[in-house]
Each structure stands twice: as C-alpha cells, then as structure tokens.
Enzyme design. Structure first.
Site, PDB file in Angstrom:
ATOM      1  N   ASP A  45      -0.163   2.642  -6.997  1.00  0.00           N
ATOM      2  CA  ASP A  45      -0.362   1.658  -8.057  1.00  0.00           C
ATOM      3  C   ASP A  45      -1.313   0.564  -7.587  1.00  0.00           C
ATOM      4  O   ASP A  45      -0.988  -0.224  -6.699  1.00  0.00           O
ATOM      5  CB  ASP A  45       0.994   1.020  -8.417  1.00  0.00           C
ATOM      6  CG  ASP A  45       0.864  -0.002  -9.530  1.00  0.00           C
ATOM      7  OD1 ASP A  45       0.895   0.405 -10.704  1.00  0.00           O
ATOM      8  OD2 ASP A  45       0.726  -1.207  -9.237  1.00  0.00           O
ATOM      9  N   TYR A  50      -6.569  -6.620  -8.061  1.00  0.00           N
ATOM     10  CA  TYR A  50      -6.145  -6.588  -6.654  1.00  0.00           C
ATOM     11  C   TYR A  50      -7.356  -6.496  -5.711  1.00  0.00           C
ATOM     12  O   TYR A  50      -7.216  -6.695  -4.508  1.00  0.00           O
ATOM     13  CB  TYR A  50      -5.210  -5.403  -6.363  1.00  0.00           C
ATOM     14  CG  TYR A  50      -3.924  -5.347  -7.153  1.00  0.00           C
ATOM     15  CD1 TYR A  50      -3.496  -6.424  -7.932  1.00  0.00           C
ATOM     16  CD2 TYR A  50      -3.112  -4.215  -7.116  1.00  0.00           C
ATOM     17  CE1 TYR A  50      -2.318  -6.349  -8.666  1.00  0.00           C
ATOM     18  CE2 TYR A  50      -1.934  -4.148  -7.836  1.00  0.00           C
ATOM     19  CZ  TYR A  50      -1.544  -5.204  -8.621  1.00  0.00           C
ATOM     20  OH  TYR A  50      -0.371  -5.125  -9.332  1.00  0.00           O
ATOM     21  N   LYS A  75      -5.114  -0.856 -13.509  1.00  0.00           N
ATOM     22  CA  LYS A  75      -4.812  -1.735 -14.647  1.00  0.00           C
ATOM     23  C   LYS A  75      -6.040  -2.530 -15.058  1.00  0.00           C
ATOM     24  O   LYS A  75      -6.851  -2.922 -14.196  1.00  0.00           O
ATOM     25  CB  LYS A  75      -3.688  -2.729 -14.284  1.00  0.00           C
ATOM     26  CG  LYS A  75      -2.496  -2.088 -13.591  1.00  0.00           C
ATOM     27  CD  LYS A  75      -1.374  -3.072 -13.307  1.00  0.00           C
ATOM     28  CE  LYS A  75      -0.369  -2.477 -12.346  1.00  0.00           C
ATOM     29  NZ  LYS A  75      -0.722  -2.618 -10.925  1.00  0.00           N
ATOM     30  N   HIS A 108      -2.775  -4.992 -18.067  1.00  0.00           N
ATOM     31  CA  HIS A 108      -2.027  -5.689 -17.023  1.00  0.00           C
ATOM     32  C   HIS A 108      -1.052  -6.729 -17.595  1.00  0.00           C
ATOM     33  O   HIS A 108       0.093  -6.832 -17.142  1.00  0.00           O
ATOM     34  CB  HIS A 108      -3.008  -6.346 -16.046  1.00  0.00           C
ATOM     35  CG  HIS A 108      -2.473  -6.503 -14.664  1.00  0.00           C
ATOM     36  ND1 HIS A 108      -3.231  -6.290 -13.539  1.00  0.00           N
ATOM     37  CD2 HIS A 108      -1.253  -6.854 -14.207  1.00  0.00           C
ATOM     38  CE1 HIS A 108      -2.492  -6.502 -12.458  1.00  0.00           C
ATOM     39  NE2 HIS A 108      -1.296  -6.854 -12.839  1.00  0.00           N
TER      40      HIS A 108
END
Ligand code: NAD
Length: 272
Positions: A45, A50, A75, A108
C-alpha cells in the site's frame, strides 16, 4: 504461510494482510518492500503523497515475482481531485510505479469542502474500464460520502481504507461496509504503535505467547478487516506477518474492541 484473501466487488481478491509504506523515504521503501516481499507479503500500500511510489515499484520489479503475484495499491492525492486532473495524476503514478496497472486505486480523502469526489470517482471508473486499475475504491470516506458516490455514479467502491485500531473500532462504518459489500481496510492498524502498550492487549498477547502487535493484527483479521501494518525493521516486518498460528477467543476479540481511545489522524469530516 497462506494469507486469506478478501473478495472485492469487482471479482478480484486482496490479501487480508498487506504492508504499508507511509512515512518511509523512496529509498527506504525500496528496502522495506523488498524485505516484505521476501518474508511473504503479497500486498503493498503506497500513495502519491508518500513520495515513494518509485521505490515501491522498483522493489516489486526487482523481487523476481511476476507482477500478477503482487497486489499493488496507490492513492490519488487531494489536490489532484477532479475528472481531468485525476486522469493525469493516475498516469503520473503509473509512471513512477513503473507498471502498467495497479490492483487498487483509492481516493485518498473525500475533501468534502472541495466537493469533487464524485467527478473524481467517475474518472476512476474510466481508468478501471481501461484495465489500468483492476479495482477502484476510496479512503477516509464517511457514510454520507459513500452514499453519494453510490447514488451518483451507480457504483459501490470496492474498498474504504479507514483509520481503525483498538480504541477506534469504527463499528458504524464497518456495518455500512458489510451491508454494501465494501471491504474494510484498516490504516494505522497498530495505532501507529500506541496501541501496543494497552494493558488489555498485553495481557491477551501474553496469554497466547505472542507479541502485542501480533495480538492486535489477529483481532483485525478475526473482525474481517484487511490490514496493512507498517515497519521498516526486518524483525518486525516478519513478526507482523507471523499471525496465522493462533486465534483469539470471541471474548478476547470483544475485550480488544471495548478498549477506549480516539482518532490519531484527522477527522475525515473536516480534513482538506
Ligand atoms: P501502524 O499502525 O502500522 O504502525 C506503524 C508503527 O508501529 C511503526 O512505525 C512502528 O513504530 C510500530 N510497529 C510496527 N510493527 C511493530 C512491532 N511488531 N512491534 C513494535 N512496534 C511496531 O501505522 P501506519 O504506518 O500509520 O499505518 C499503516 C499503513 O496504513 C501506512 O503505512 C499506510 O500505508 C496506511 N495509511 C493510510 C492512511 C490513509 O489516509 N489512507 C493514513 C495512514 C496510514
């Protein structure tokens, strides 16, 4: 060790135990994901925000596993919401991941104030139709936001990934998901480590001769949650995967569910 699969509403399946890489650098994600795949995790994930999609994709490509042996989730970030913006952001994510499809693409956060998540999900439907995302879902969606997506697009998201840990068992959302065939995926499943010292958790872990992290992950699995714990420490990556050799009693599950606590992350009703 065989990880059970949870069937999604598009007909594909997600491993019930996966590996998350929030707050890991791009190089760090390459190392951590390589280690997780070596240990046996087959679901990873990540997210645009990120900033480690490239390292994550590289680790998968270098693992020696076939692409279809790994379930890959990314996401869409909040500032990329909107129909055309989403199509562009998805192409960019695929480019960084170095793959031609993802198994699951998630919105998200709903970002209720922008009110663009319905159009965004319509773009997700186009992406899914092209075969470049096998399943499409959401994250941090409230019951009201889920209802609007279902009503206005005619499609039920496959997954809602939400903050869920002892202290925040999310009974209302889990019940709504169960009623609508939405898989519940738990983020911060260990409460970012905060749940590990809870006395109920440590007592139940000691009774089984397992660690607090293992007891909590077992609680998630027995509730039916998909779970994606994060660690960059090889021993913990292995520990978090070793949760199929024992089972909690119904009473122990109920005792962990009754732990009082609160949110760690933002409230989705307010987060922009
Ligand atoms: P987590 O609950 O998985 O906790 C991770 C932390 O717990 C680690 O940094 C470490 O400090 C500790 N830990 C992990 N294993 C341990 C062990 N065996 N023993 C002792 N300590 C241990 O928290 P998380 O990283 O916030 O959540 C997991 C994943 O969920 C993320 O990596 C990300 O992929 C996803 N996530 C999604 C959202 C979202 O908005 N959709 C938000 C947060 C996280």
């Amino acid at each position: 060790m065989t990880v059970p699969n949870v069937k999604l509403n598009n007909g594909t399946s997600i491993p019930q135990l996966g590996f998350g890489v929030w707050q890991v650098s791009d190089d760090g994600a390459r190392d951590a994901v390589a280690e997780a795949l070596r240990v046996g995790y087959r679901s990873i994930d990540t997210a645009r925000v990120y900033e480690n999609e490239a390292g994550t994709g590289r680790a998968i490509a270098e693992s020696g596993l076939a692409r279809d042996e790994v379930f890959l989730t990314t996401k869409l970030w909040n500032s990329d919401q909107g129909f055309d913006e989403t199509l562009r952001a998805f192409d960019a994510s695929l480019g960084r991941l170095g793959t031609d499809y993802v198994d699951l693409y998630l919105i998200h956060w709903p970002v209720l104030e922008y009110d663009r998540y319905v159009d965004t999900f319509k773009a997700f439907q186009q992406i899914r139709a092209s075969g470049r995302a096998k399943a499409i879902g959401v994250s941090n969606f409230t019951v009201d936001a889920l209802r609007r997506v279902i009503d206005e697009t005619g499609e039920t998201p496959a997954v809602n990934q939400i903050e869920l840990h002892p202290g925040l068992p999310q009974d209302e959302l889990r019940a709504f998901h169960a009623e609508h065939g939405i898989a519940t995926e738990a983020w911060s499943p260990l409460g970012q480590g905060e749940s590990l010292a809870d006395p109920t958790v440590t007592a139940i872990a000691a009774a089984h001769g397992v660690t607090p992290a293992q007891a909590i992950l077992r609680w998630h699995l027995q509730l039916g949650n998909v779970v994606i714990p994060k660690s960059v420490t090889p021993s913990r990556i292995a520990e978090n995967f070793d949760v199929f050799g024992f089972a909690l009693s119904d009473d122990e599950v109920a005792r962990i569910s009754a732990i009082s606590g609160s949110r760690i992350g933002p409230d989705p009703a307010e987060f922009n």
